[in-house]
Design an enzyme around this catalytic site. Structure first.
Site, PDB file in Angstrom:
ATOM      1  N   SER A 143       0.865  -1.179   0.000  1.00 52.19           N
ATOM      2  CA  SER A 143       0.000   0.000   0.000  1.00 52.19           C
ATOM      3  C   SER A 143       0.899   1.224   0.000  1.00 52.19           C
ATOM      4  O   SER A 143       2.056   1.167   0.440  1.00 52.19           O
ATOM      5  CB  SER A 143      -0.890   0.005   1.250  1.00 52.19           C
ATOM      6  OG  SER A 143      -1.508   1.260   1.420  1.00 52.19           O
ATOM      7  N   TYR A 156      -1.270   0.313  10.998  1.00 50.89           N
ATOM      8  CA  TYR A 156      -1.509  -0.204   9.652  1.00 50.89           C
ATOM      9  C   TYR A 156      -0.304   0.050   8.758  1.00 50.89           C
ATOM     10  O   TYR A 156       0.168  -0.857   8.047  1.00 50.89           O
ATOM     11  CB  TYR A 156      -2.756   0.437   9.040  1.00 50.89           C
ATOM     12  CG  TYR A 156      -2.988   0.051   7.598  1.00 50.89           C
ATOM     13  CD1 TYR A 156      -3.333  -1.259   7.269  1.00 50.89           C
ATOM     14  CD2 TYR A 156      -2.847   0.979   6.565  1.00 50.89           C
ATOM     15  CE1 TYR A 156      -3.532  -1.629   5.952  1.00 50.89           C
ATOM     16  CE2 TYR A 156      -3.053   0.617   5.245  1.00 50.89           C
ATOM     17  CZ  TYR A 156      -3.390  -0.689   4.934  1.00 50.89           C
ATOM     18  OH  TYR A 156      -3.573  -1.052   3.630  1.00 50.89           O
TER      19      TYR A 156
END
Length: 234
Positions: A143, A156
């Protein structure tokens, strides 16, 4: 002729979003696809669509990537059905925002179990046979949060930094073995999970945009290893 005819690809997190799109695009290129996720009804629907197109075949295996036994069972069923696993796409992931100061330990554990340990379990399950055959391709879905951190994405982002580190380290470990490694870092993609987080000032990425990046990486000549692709909206 489809570029991946005769190849087998496993896609984790294939029940929706990016994973489902990757599976569809790989099957369009002739690959047999193993659809791994927890939501079996969605996997069955996707498999019916893929099998109906009569290009690549689809096999459904209900799988929780946070459980090593599930990963091992899934890869065994894939080999029993198709002989080998040529491409393994570590796509399953969990996004649970929350500042570290909030101390939501259960969320931390869930993200670490799926985003980090799940990736390692997948690699561990397929790598020995790939090395034995001197052939194979591991694709890890990272990501842009593995490149940048916001005030609510600390944990995250840490898991996605870990995926990048695993990809970079593994690529070095596997140099000259014939096994390739690609790290894909999507920006904000329009999925059901991100529907409330999308910016309203520009067009978000579509799941097909990420799937095409995966297809690009895995269809390169065998001597070409595309190590990292970052895909952002304009």
């Amino acid at each position: 002729m489809p570029k991946l005819k005769g190849k087998t690809a496993v896609i984790t997190g294939a029940s929706s979003g990016i994973g489902a799109a990757i599976a569809q695009h790989l099957a369009e290129e002739g690959a047999n696809v193993v659809l791994a996720a927890r939501r079996k009804e969605r996997l069955d629907a996707l498999a019916a669509e893929i099998n109906g197109n009569k290009k690549g075949q689809a096999l459904v295996v209900e799988t929780d990537v946070a459980k090593k036994a599930d990963i091992d069972n899934m890869t065994q069923k894939a080999v029993e059905a198709f002989g080998t696993i040529d491409i393994f796409v570590n796509n399953a992931g969990v996004v649970l925002n929350g500042a570290i100061r909030e101390g939501e330990v259960e969320k931390w554990d869930q993200m670490i179990d799926v985003n980090v340990k799940g990736v390692l379990y997948g690699i561990n399950a397929v790598l020995p046979d790939m090395l034995k055959r001197s052939s194979g391709h591991i694709v890890n879905t990272d990501s842009v949060s593995g490149h940048e951190v916001t005030k609510t994405s600390g944990v995250y982002s840490a898991t996605k930094y870990a995926v990048r580190a695993i990809s970079m380290g593994l690529e070095k470990e596997l140099a000259r073995t014939g096994v390739r490694v690609t790290n894909i870092s999507p920006g904000m993609v329009e999925t059901e999970r991100n529907s409330e987080r999308l910016p309203n000032n520009r067009k978000p990425l579509q799941t097909d945009d990420i799937a095409r990046a995966v297809v690009y990486a895995v269809t390169q000549p065998e001597h070409v290893n595309v190590n990292e692709i970052t895909v952002r909206p304009v």
